[in-house]
Design a protein around this motif. Structure first.
Motif, PDB file in Angstrom:
ATOM      1  N   ALA A  46       0.824  -1.213   0.000  1.00  8.45           N
ATOM      2  CA  ALA A  46       0.000   0.000   0.000  1.00  8.45           C
ATOM      3  C   ALA A  46       0.858   1.262   0.000  1.00  8.45           C
ATOM      4  CB  ALA A  46      -0.938  -0.012   1.204  1.00  8.45           C
ATOM      5  N   GLU A  47       1.931   1.259   0.778  1.00  3.29           N
ATOM      6  CA  GLU A  47       2.812   2.421   0.839  1.00  3.29           C
ATOM      7  C   GLU A  47       3.555   2.630  -0.481  1.00  3.29           C
ATOM      8  OE1 GLU A  47       3.649   4.845   3.269  1.00  3.29           O
ATOM      9  OE2 GLU A  47       1.723   4.190   4.055  1.00  3.29           O
ATOM     10  N   LEU A  48       4.023   1.547  -1.085  1.00  8.46           N
ATOM     11  CA  LEU A  48       4.701   1.660  -2.369  1.00  8.46           C
ATOM     12  C   LEU A  48       3.778   2.259  -3.420  1.00  8.46           C
ATOM     13  CD1 LEU A  48       6.715  -1.681  -2.653  1.00  8.46           C
ATOM     14  CD2 LEU A  48       7.676   0.620  -2.567  1.00  8.46           C
ATOM     15  N   ALA A  49       2.531   1.811  -3.422  1.00  7.75           N
ATOM     16  CA  ALA A  49       1.566   2.322  -4.391  1.00  7.75           C
ATOM     17  C   ALA A  49       1.252   3.794  -4.146  1.00  7.75           C
ATOM     18  CB  ALA A  49       0.285   1.496  -4.337  1.00  7.75           C
ATOM     19  N   GLU A  50       1.296   4.190  -2.892  1.00  5.30           N
ATOM     20  CA  GLU A  50       0.908   5.567  -2.541  1.00  5.30           C
ATOM     21  C   GLU A  50       2.054   6.561  -2.655  1.00  5.30           C
ATOM     22  OE1 GLU A  50      -0.691   7.754   1.485  1.00  5.30           O
ATOM     23  OE2 GLU A  50      -1.751   5.944   0.820  1.00  5.30           O
ATOM     24  N   VAL A  51       3.255   6.190  -2.174  1.00  7.50           N
ATOM     25  CA  VAL A  51       4.355   7.173  -2.125  1.00  7.50           C
ATOM     26  C   VAL A  51       5.587   6.750  -2.912  1.00  7.50           C
ATOM     27  CG1 VAL A  51       3.563   7.930   0.148  1.00  7.50           C
ATOM     28  CG2 VAL A  51       5.394   6.239   0.000  1.00  7.50           C
ATOM     29  N   GLY A  52       5.682   5.495  -3.346  1.00 10.05           N
ATOM     30  CA  GLY A  52       6.858   5.040  -4.076  1.00 10.05           C
ATOM     31  C   GLY A  52       7.993   4.630  -3.147  1.00 10.05           C
ATOM     32  N   TYR A  53       9.013   3.984  -3.738  1.00 13.61           N
ATOM     33  CA  TYR A  53      10.107   3.473  -2.929  1.00 13.61           C
ATOM     34  C   TYR A  53      10.905   4.596  -2.272  1.00 13.61           C
ATOM     35  CZ  TYR A  53      14.424   1.120  -1.610  1.00 13.61           C
ATOM     36  OH  TYR A  53      15.492   0.654  -0.895  1.00 13.61           O
ATOM     37  N   GLY A  54      11.142   5.676  -2.999  1.00 10.09           N
ATOM     38  CA  GLY A  54      11.973   6.749  -2.478  1.00 10.09           C
ATOM     39  C   GLY A  54      11.449   7.340  -1.176  1.00 10.09           C
ATOM     40  N   ARG A  55      10.143   7.470  -1.036  1.00  8.05           N
ATOM     41  CA  ARG A  55       9.550   8.079   0.156  1.00  8.05           C
ATOM     42  C   ARG A  55       9.040   7.035   1.151  1.00  8.05           C
ATOM     43  NH1 ARG A  55       5.055  11.834  -2.046  1.00  8.05           N
ATOM     44  NH2 ARG A  55       4.748  12.200   0.183  1.00  8.05           N
ATOM     45  N   LEU A  56       9.242   5.769   0.821  1.00  8.09           N
ATOM     46  CA  LEU A  56       8.815   4.706   1.731  1.00  8.09           C
ATOM     47  C   LEU A  56       9.627   4.766   3.018  1.00  8.09           C
ATOM     48  CD1 LEU A  56       7.101   1.976   1.893  1.00  8.09           C
ATOM     49  CD2 LEU A  56       9.236   0.852   1.242  1.00  8.09           C
ATOM     50  N   SER A  57       8.970   4.586   4.163  1.00  3.85           N
ATOM     51  CA  SER A  57       9.678   4.594   5.446  1.00  3.85           C
ATOM     52  C   SER A  57       9.157   3.464   6.328  1.00  3.85           C
ATOM     53  CB  SER A  57       9.487   5.931   6.174  1.00  3.85           C
ATOM     54  OG  SER A  57       8.148   6.078   6.614  1.00  3.85           O
ATOM     55  N   ILE A  58      10.042   2.963   7.181  1.00  2.00           N
ATOM     56  CA  ILE A  58       9.656   1.919   8.124  1.00  2.00           C
ATOM     57  C   ILE A  58       8.575   2.440   9.064  1.00  2.00           C
ATOM     58  CG2 ILE A  58      10.447   0.459  10.034  1.00  2.00           C
ATOM     59  CD1 ILE A  58      11.439  -0.465   7.320  1.00  2.00           C
TER      60      ILE A  58
ATOM     61  N   ALA B 124       6.184   4.637   8.482  1.00  2.00           N
ATOM     62  CA  ALA B 124       4.876   4.646   7.821  1.00  2.00           C
ATOM     63  C   ALA B 124       4.335   3.232   7.638  1.00  2.00           C
ATOM     64  CB  ALA B 124       4.990   5.350   6.468  1.00  2.00           C
ATOM     65  N   VAL B 125       5.222   2.292   7.302  1.00  5.64           N
ATOM     66  CA  VAL B 125       4.802   0.899   7.139  1.00  5.64           C
ATOM     67  C   VAL B 125       4.267   0.354   8.463  1.00  5.64           C
ATOM     68  CG1 VAL B 125       5.644  -1.459   6.749  1.00  5.64           C
ATOM     69  CG2 VAL B 125       6.336   0.391   5.211  1.00  5.64           C
ATOM     70  N   ALA B 126       5.000   0.603   9.550  1.00 10.00           N
ATOM     71  CA  ALA B 126       4.567   0.120  10.867  1.00 10.00           C
ATOM     72  C   ALA B 126       3.227   0.729  11.258  1.00 10.00           C
ATOM     73  CB  ALA B 126       5.634   0.455  11.913  1.00 10.00           C
ATOM     74  N   ARG B 127       3.082   2.017  11.002  1.00  4.99           N
ATOM     75  CA  ARG B 127       1.837   2.701  11.353  1.00  4.99           C
ATOM     76  C   ARG B 127       0.650   2.130  10.575  1.00  4.99           C
ATOM     77  NH1 ARG B 127       3.769   7.292  10.966  1.00  4.99           N
ATOM     78  NH2 ARG B 127       3.257   7.763   8.796  1.00  4.99           N
ATOM     79  N   ARG B 128       0.848   1.906   9.276  1.00  7.00           N
ATOM     80  CA  ARG B 128      -0.240   1.368   8.455  1.00  7.00           C
ATOM     81  C   ARG B 128      -0.576  -0.066   8.845  1.00  7.00           C
ATOM     82  NH1 ARG B 128      -2.419   2.567   3.231  1.00  7.00           N
ATOM     83  NH2 ARG B 128      -0.917   4.265   2.914  1.00  7.00           N
ATOM     84  N   ALA B 129       0.451  -0.844   9.226  1.00  8.42           N
ATOM     85  CA  ALA B 129       0.224  -2.241   9.609  1.00  8.42           C
ATOM     86  C   ALA B 129      -0.322  -2.376  11.023  1.00  8.42           C
ATOM     87  CB  ALA B 129       1.524  -3.030   9.481  1.00  8.42           C
ATOM     88  N   GLY B 130      -0.230  -1.283  11.817  1.00  3.69           N
ATOM     89  CA  GLY B 130      -0.699  -1.343  13.198  1.00  3.69           C
ATOM     90  C   GLY B 130       0.241  -2.099  14.114  1.00  3.69           C
ATOM     91  N   VAL B 131       1.550  -1.996  13.822  1.00  2.00           N
ATOM     92  CA  VAL B 131       2.550  -2.671  14.653  1.00  2.00           C
ATOM     93  C   VAL B 131       3.627  -1.657  15.031  1.00  2.00           C
ATOM     94  CG1 VAL B 131       2.134  -4.865  13.485  1.00  2.00           C
ATOM     95  CG2 VAL B 131       3.984  -3.379  12.687  1.00  2.00           C
ATOM     96  N   SER B 132       4.536  -2.073  15.886  1.00  2.00           N
ATOM     97  CA  SER B 132       5.652  -1.207  16.259  1.00  2.00           C
ATOM     98  C   SER B 132       6.759  -1.304  15.215  1.00  2.00           C
ATOM     99  CB  SER B 132       6.204  -1.623  17.619  1.00  2.00           C
ATOM    100  OG  SER B 132       6.791  -2.909  17.534  1.00  2.00           O
ATOM    101  N   LYS B 133       7.644  -0.315  15.190  1.00  2.00           N
ATOM    102  CA  LYS B 133       8.795  -0.382  14.285  1.00  2.00           C
ATOM    103  C   LYS B 133       9.662  -1.584  14.631  1.00  2.00           C
ATOM    104  CE  LYS B 133      10.499   3.739  14.899  1.00  2.00           C
ATOM    105  NZ  LYS B 133      11.461   4.864  14.729  1.00  2.00           N
TER     106      LYS B 133
END
Length: 210
Positions: free
Chosen positions: A29-41, A43-52
């Motif tokens: 979902a993050e890749l589709a929304e912001v691309g690899y360059g702006r992808l961050s751990i 944001a991924v953790a927040r979207r997945a509902g888990v801790s970093k």
């Protein structure tokens, strides 16, 4: 928020499969929304509902995370091809490819990863390895079985045959982004079968009716 159980003081922590799945879904979902360059751990953790920490227990960096996702996705998307004929196998394969490539996320993620591969050698290497494995698998399953059934010559070049199978679909859907209907998938499969049979029969073979 999904929270993993505390690590046991004895032995290694057990990684929950549901959390791994949630993280991978968040990466897509993050890749589709912001691309690899702006992808961050983060944001991924927040979207997945888990801790970093849950992410870092599984992957050391966003590069490792994306590379793992590429491998996992490619391996999962190959259907069980055994319809009893080369035409049936190809039609099924092309249908699966068409559905995958016409998905909104795929249309956003694939060009971004290909562009990133030009800048990041590790991504380029992983994509190359993954596509090579995918090509080899299709060749063994589709072309190899067709040879065993006597539908194709044993001299058929598996690598070029797979290029012929997947190339037009990728060009149509990922490059020109022109929709591909069910009837066209069937027609494409018929044309590919005809081309492979003529090529395998040698230079003096008569033209196949299509």
């Amino acid at each position: 928020m999904v929270v993993e159980k505390k690590r046991s003081p004895v032995g290694a922590a057990v990684l929950r499969d549901d959390i791994t799945v949630a993280i991978r879904g968040a990466v897509v979902a993050e890749l589709a929304e912001v691309g690899y360059g702006r992808l961050s751990i983060e944001a991924v953790a927040r979207r997945a509902g888990v801790s970093k920490a849950a992410v870092y227990r599984r992957w050391r960096s966003k590069l490792d995370l994306v590379l793992d996702l590429v491998s996992a996705t490619a391996g999962r998307n190959l259907p069980l091809l055994d319809t009893g004929s080369l035409l049936g196998d190809l039609e099924l394969l092309l249908q699966v490819m068409a559905r995958a490539l016409q998905h909104r996320m795929a249309l956003q993620i694939i060009p971004d990863l290909l562009a990133e591969a030009a800048r990041t050698p590790q991504i380029a290497e992983k994509l190359h390895q993954t596509l090579e494995d995918y090509q080899r698998t299709i060749g063994l399953v589709v072309i190899g079985r067709a040879v065993e059934r006597g539908e194709l010559s044993a001299a058929t070049d598996q690598r070029l045959a797979v290029d012929l199978i997947v190339g037009p679909i990728y060009w149509r859907l990922a490059i020109t982004r022109t929709p591909l209907g069910t009837a066209e998938v069937r027609r494409a499969a018929e044309m590919i079968v005809a081309a492979l049979q003529v090529a395998g029969a040698g230079p003096d073979a008569p033209e196949a009716e299509v």
